[in-house]
Write a protein that holds these residues in place. Structure first.
Motif, mmCIF file in Angstrom:
data_model
loop_
_atom_site.group_PDB
_atom_site.id
_atom_site.type_symbol
_atom_site.label_atom_id
_atom_site.label_comp_id
_atom_site.label_asym_id
_atom_site.label_seq_id
_atom_site.Cartn_x
_atom_site.Cartn_y
_atom_site.Cartn_z
ATOM 1 N N TYR A 126 44.206 37.273 42.030
ATOM 2 C CA TYR A 126 43.436 37.733 40.986
ATOM 3 C C TYR A 126 43.569 38.940 40.320
ATOM 4 O O TYR A 126 43.700 39.535 38.755
ATOM 5 C CB TYR A 126 42.235 37.400 41.262
ATOM 6 N N PHE A 127 44.074 40.422 41.352
ATOM 7 C CA PHE A 127 43.993 41.528 40.899
ATOM 8 C C PHE A 127 45.670 42.210 39.844
ATOM 9 O O PHE A 127 45.816 42.480 39.254
ATOM 10 C CB PHE A 127 44.057 41.930 42.023
ATOM 11 N N TRP A 128 46.608 41.687 40.971
ATOM 12 C CA TRP A 128 48.052 41.770 41.179
ATOM 13 C C TRP A 128 48.399 40.619 39.221
ATOM 14 O O TRP A 128 49.498 40.636 39.136
ATOM 15 C CB TRP A 128 48.616 42.102 41.982
ATOM 16 N N PHE A 129 47.584 39.611 39.218
ATOM 17 C CA PHE A 129 48.338 38.777 38.312
ATOM 18 C C PHE A 129 49.008 38.813 37.229
ATOM 19 O O PHE A 129 49.410 38.973 36.855
ATOM 20 C CB PHE A 129 47.470 37.264 38.642
ATOM 21 N N PRO A 130 48.337 40.009 36.570
ATOM 22 C CA PRO A 130 47.957 40.334 35.193
ATOM 23 C C PRO A 130 49.589 41.195 35.531
ATOM 24 O O PRO A 130 50.588 41.529 34.974
ATOM 25 C CB PRO A 130 47.422 41.836 35.108
ATOM 26 N N LYS A 131 49.971 42.049 36.177
ATOM 27 C CA LYS A 131 51.159 43.234 36.918
ATOM 28 C C LYS A 131 51.947 41.889 36.968
ATOM 29 O O LYS A 131 53.064 42.147 36.367
ATOM 30 C CB LYS A 131 50.738 43.799 37.836
ATOM 31 N N MET A 132 51.828 40.834 37.819
ATOM 32 C CA MET A 132 53.419 39.710 38.295
ATOM 33 C C MET A 132 53.398 39.259 37.076
ATOM 34 O O MET A 132 54.926 39.154 37.197
ATOM 35 C CB MET A 132 52.655 38.757 39.011
ATOM 36 N N PHE A 133 53.247 38.780 36.633
ATOM 37 C CA PHE A 133 53.364 37.543 35.121
ATOM 38 C C PHE A 133 52.710 38.105 33.715
ATOM 39 O O PHE A 133 53.515 37.725 32.876
ATOM 40 C CB PHE A 133 52.413 36.311 35.702
ATOM 41 N N GLY A 134 52.045 39.230 33.740
ATOM 42 C CA GLY A 134 52.326 39.463 32.416
ATOM 43 C C GLY A 134 50.894 39.088 31.730
ATOM 44 O O GLY A 134 50.991 39.375 29.729
ATOM 45 N N ARG A 135 50.120 38.118 32.435
ATOM 46 C CA ARG A 135 49.495 37.511 31.557
ATOM 47 C C ARG A 135 48.252 38.073 32.130
ATOM 48 O O ARG A 135 47.856 37.921 33.390
ATOM 49 C CB ARG A 135 49.019 36.202 31.414
ATOM 50 N N MET A 136 46.478 37.440 31.539
ATOM 51 C CA MET A 136 45.694 37.620 32.802
ATOM 52 C C MET A 136 44.933 36.163 32.767
ATOM 53 O O MET A 136 45.370 35.239 32.082
ATOM 54 C CB MET A 136 44.296 37.949 31.394
ATOM 55 N N MET A 137 44.231 35.894 34.467
ATOM 56 C CA MET A 137 43.296 34.389 34.721
ATOM 57 C C MET A 137 42.264 35.033 34.311
ATOM 58 O O MET A 137 41.749 35.776 33.986
ATOM 59 C CB MET A 137 43.560 34.833 36.138
ATOM 60 N N SER A 138 41.479 33.391 33.715
ATOM 61 C CA SER A 138 40.427 33.644 33.337
ATOM 62 C C SER A 138 39.642 33.892 34.335
ATOM 63 O O SER A 138 39.092 33.676 35.566
ATOM 64 C CB SER A 138 39.815 32.104 32.749
#
Ligand code: HEM
Ligand SMILES: [Cu+2]
Length: 621
Positions: A447-459
């Protein structure tokens, strides 16, 4: 295999951060991105791509290991009742029933997969690879091609293990520990066990390759100013765990080679003398396995501790309490973890003196772990905590680890262990302190690094819907296992209800299984959130969590070369709630955020603290 050219700069003796620091040391050269789909996405040497590959591989096998856990729980709650829905498919020949052999294979593969093929690739392979160079300010790992090889070796290991499901006599059935004589050709005649041995050997080889890479990268590729005591605790976690990997995985590899020889060439390293004249010793296998096996549990948990120590600070908006004590505690655990393995073998008839020594040493390990735990509480104390999904998973770990840790004291005691050994109290203990902690830390990291890894936010909403049923049911399942173990239920029993003294535990077993099904089902929320966000999630900004570590200074996802310019680090990773930041209208300062004192000998060995005059303290040499 050449190290990337970042390792040119001379070291000034003291630790003034990465060896590089000035123009002309090759740090600034930006390697071109490889062309072609295969080179960019499949056989890539880019640590970020390899990190994602490990993550997907690990998550897929987490699902496999999780389904197996559900099947194990079905058998314990409804012995002799066919498994609904998938029973016909998985156990067709037995009319959907889990047979004793199938049950033994289930817990063997569940344990093996969860430890070696799920948590290891997710946390160490996935987040270790993706985060490490970004967190220390480097363009890539020290040995990118070795990194590529480590992933494909892990993939090969996974394929070999999977093949064991499809061979005559089926998958291995000797437990995840594969004790001899059970795992030799005498106890396990089928080829499935041999494939297990090969798969574990390859898995270990992949881990050792990764360890060499992580250790070299941390020592040689830190950005200027990134001193050891300015490294995020996540980096300390991966660094220390790599040292344990490099030291102890080869011990497991040696045991696997000897077991392979016993199985294939008829040697008798682990086959007792009574059966074949002057033979070997099955207990030797246990010594080799646990020499590795105990450090292994720390190899898995230390990265989780590092990540949680950072994230608690980021979301409590406070510096990590007792940063240096936390580092010392982690180092203490690493050292002590090498001398306690005997607590797994108290019942093998070892000498009382040896048993006592292992007991005392094991008890001592609770000192550094308690310090770690208290520092987490210190970080949370009076913080302005933001209850984001990653923060919830971290808090879940603090609770579960706290409870699980206490149960370790029982098992460290020789006398109590004589009764509790091989009961569900042991199963409950390691699930609370390892399985639960690793699951919760893995989710926090995703949940923390998903935005950096994939360029999108999780819900975030789905994240919270995922957290609460997971946290509650997970504790019910694993604490329930403690209870049935305390009541005397042995592990690895196909049908406990055949024993009269265990029959009263059936209702509790059913209750635990229902909680396990809730745990399993609530992971579907995560699956939906993960894949939905991957394609449709809101675009992620550079720094969605307002945090000062280096990965948040680059785009989401980062470019192939990570940094346009190698950053110069001037302070520690946890500069939150900082007075100087308030003047800038925020509550945090970045690790590379000025001012940097201009003096050329900034890299001196610590006579000055290297921090800018705004009083940042963390990481002063
Ligand atoms: C998702 C929830 C999980 C449930 C409900 C669960 C349940 C169980 C149960 C009931 C057993 C004991 C089987 C027996 O002795 O007869 C077991 C064994 C085991 N589990 Fe889990 N587990 C879960 C997750 C995990 C995770 C995440 C890990 C590791 C990271 C793990 C590692 C192990 C190991 C190593 C064993 C021992 C296997 C053996 O005896 O050889 N489990 N699990
Ligand atoms: Cu242990």
């Amino acid at each position: 295999m050449t190290a990337t050219d970042q390792s040119q700069g001379g070291d000034a003796g003291g630790d003034a951060g990465g060896p590089g620091g000035g123009p002309g040391d090759g740090l600034e050269e930006i390697p071109p991105e490889p062309a072609g789909f295969l080179r960019r996405h499949v056989f890539s040497t880019d640590h970020k791509v390899i990190g994602r590959q490990f993550l997907f591989l690990g998550l897929s096998f987490l699902a496999v290991g999780g389904v197996m856990a559900m099947l194990i729980r079905w058998q314990l709650a409804r012995p002799g009742v066919p498994v609904p829905v998938v029973g016909g498919l998985l156990f067709g020949r037995a009319g959907g029933l889990i047979s004793p052999a199938a049950y033994t294979a289930l817990f063997t593969m569940h344990g093996t997969i969860m430890i070696f093929f799920a948590v290891t690739p997710i946390l160490i392979g996935g987040f270790g690879n993706f985060c490490l160079p970004l967190l220390i300010g480097a363009r890539d790992m020290a040995f990118p091609r070795l990194n590529l090889a480590s992933f494909w070796t892990m993939a090969a290991a996974t394929a070999v293990l999977t093949a064991s499901f499809f061979v005559p006599l089926g998958p291995p059935q000797a437990g995840w520990t594969a004790y001899a004589t059970l795992s030799t050709a005498i106890g396990a005649p089928g080829v499935g066990q041999t494939l297990w041995v090969v798969a574990i050997y390859l898995n270990g080889a992949s881990s050792v390759m990764g360890a060499v890479n992580y250790i070299t990268t941390v020592i040689r590729l830190r950005a200027p100013g990134m001193t050891y005591l300015r490294m995020p605790l996540t980096v300390w976690g991966f660094f220390l765990t790599s040292i344990l990997n490099a030291l102890f995985v080869p011990v497991l590899a040696a045991a696997m080679v000897l077991l392979f020889f016993d199985r294939v060439f008829g040697t008798q390293f682990f086959v007792a003398g009574t059966t074949v004249g002057a033979g070997g010793d099955p207990i030797l296998y246990q010594h080799l396995f646990w020499l590795f096996g105990h450090p292994e549990v720390y190899i898995l948990i230390i990265p989780a501790w590092g990540i949680v120590s950072d994230l608690l600070s980021f979301f409590a908006r406070k510096p990590a309490f007792g940063y240096r004590v936390t580092v010392a505690a982690l180092v203490g655990v690493v050292i002590l973890s090498t001398v306690v393995y005997g607590h797994h073998m108290f019942t093998t008839g070892m000498s009382p003196l040896l048993g006592e020594s292992f007991m005392v040493l094991t008890m001592i390990i609770s000192v550094p772990t308690s310090l770690l735990f208290l520092n987490w509480l210190g970080t949370l104390w009076r913080g302005a905590s933001r209850m984001t999904t990653p923060m919830l998973f971290c808090l879940g770990l603090v609770f579960t680890f706290g409870v699980g840790g206490l149960t370790g004291l029982y098992l460290a005691d020789v006398v109590a262990d004589m009764y509790l050994h091989d009961t569900y109290f042991v199963v409950g203990h390691f699930h609370l302190i390892m399985a639960a902690a690793l699951l919760l830390a893995s989710f926090a990291a995703i949940y923390f690094w998903f935005p950096k890894m994939f360029g999108r936010m999780m819900s975030e909403a789905l994240g919270k819907w995922h957290f609460w049923p997971t946290f509650v049911s997970l504790n019910v399942v694993f604490m329930g296992q403690l209870l049935i173990g305390y009541a005397g239920m042995q592990r690895r029993l196909y049908d406990p209800s055949v024993y009269e003294f265990l029959r009263p535990l059936l209702p509790l077993n059913r209750f635990i299984s229902r909680a396990a099904y809730v745990l399993g089902a609530s992971q579907l929320i995560f699956v939906v959130n993960f894949f939905w966000s991957l394609f449709r999630g809101q675009k992620a900004p550079k720094n969605p969590w307002a945090v000062g570590t280096l990965e948040w200074t680059v785009a989401s996802p980062p470019p192939h070369h990570n940094f346009d310019r190698i950053p110069v680090v001037v302070r520690g990773p946890h500069e939150l709630g900082h007075p100087a930041a308030r003047a800038l209208g925020k509550d945090w300062l970045g690790q590379d955020e000025g001012p940097v004192r201009p003096s050329a000998d900034n890299a001196t060995d610590g006579s000055t603290d290297g921090s800018p005059p705004d009083g940042s303290t963390e990481g002063a040499a």
